[in-house]
Scaffold this active site. Sequence first.
Site, PDB file in Angstrom:
ATOM      1  N   GLY A  30       0.829  -1.201   0.000  1.00 54.82           N
ATOM      2  CA  GLY A  30       0.000   0.000   0.000  1.00 54.82           C
ATOM      3  C   GLY A  30       0.863   1.250   0.000  1.00 54.82           C
ATOM      4  CD  GLN A  41       3.414   5.754   2.575  1.00 54.97           C
ATOM      5  OE1 GLN A  41       2.426   5.242   2.065  1.00 54.97           O
ATOM      6  NE2 GLN A  41       4.427   5.038   3.028  1.00 54.97           N
ATOM      7  CB  CYS A  67       5.613   1.885   7.251  1.00 62.22           C
ATOM      8  SG  CYS A  67       5.135   3.395   6.407  1.00 62.22           S
ATOM      9  CG  LEU A  68       6.759   0.961   1.109  1.00 67.92           C
ATOM     10  CD1 LEU A  68       5.960   1.351  -0.131  1.00 67.92           C
ATOM     11  CD2 LEU A  68       7.909   0.042   0.739  1.00 67.92           C
ATOM     12  CG  HIS A  97      -0.159   0.982   7.266  1.00 69.44           C
ATOM     13  ND1 HIS A  97       0.810   0.463   8.105  1.00 69.44           N
ATOM     14  CD2 HIS A  97       0.500   1.838   6.429  1.00 69.44           C
ATOM     15  CE1 HIS A  97       1.995   0.994   7.789  1.00 69.44           C
ATOM     16  NE2 HIS A  97       1.826   1.830   6.771  1.00 69.44           N
ATOM     17  CD  GLU A  98      -0.856   2.425   2.795  1.00 70.41           C
ATOM     18  OE1 GLU A  98      -0.437   3.584   2.658  1.00 70.41           O
ATOM     19  OE2 GLU A  98      -0.113   1.458   3.036  1.00 70.41           O
ATOM     20  CG  HIS A 130       0.760   6.630   5.499  1.00 78.50           C
ATOM     21  ND1 HIS A 130       1.924   7.074   6.086  1.00 78.50           N
ATOM     22  CD2 HIS A 130       0.952   5.311   5.269  1.00 78.50           C
ATOM     23  CE1 HIS A 130       2.781   6.066   6.194  1.00 78.50           C
ATOM     24  NE2 HIS A 130       2.211   4.980   5.711  1.00 78.50           N
TER      25      HIS A 130
END
Length: 170
Positions: A46, A51, A91-92, A133-134, A137
């Site tokens: 995701g 981000q 997480c990226l 999670h997204e 963000h």
Amino acid sequence: MAILPILAHPDPRLRESAQPVAIFDEDLARLVDDLSETLRVSGGIGLAAPQTGDRRQVLVIDLSGGESPPEVYINPEIHPGSTQCLVEESCLSVPGVVGNVVRAISVRVSAQDTLGTPFERELEGMPAVCLQHEVDHLQGTLFIDRLPLLQRLRLRLRRGWSATGTAAAT
Ligand code: ZN
């Protein structure tokens, strides 16, 4: 399509709230394409626009391993179910950190697609967890904010993160 640079914690831009999308134009379509391509190349499941430093409420999710096009959620609003589970997340934007986070097992989501058409969906399991999670963000929240206090303090000490970086715990 372009591959966008992914911001890494403690970049302050990861802490800003994203703004609702009002204009569904070519520029938005390009952002969705770029996010999709960036997600594919990064090997994540995701990616949310903030981000990459873009403050629009846009996110993409792909749990197919690149087999099918990512799901696109614009202006998502989620209603988590009451049953929760403990999930291992990464997480990226927080490379090298893995931690267990409490999430709802299911969510109902209302959102819009790239053309602005509203839709509703019920998600369960990993798609539901990934979406939560997204959506975090989009609100400037990172999964590390949801780790137990002791774990957050340990991470801060080990990585030299400032207190402000993880102060937005919810
Ligand atoms: Zn993330």
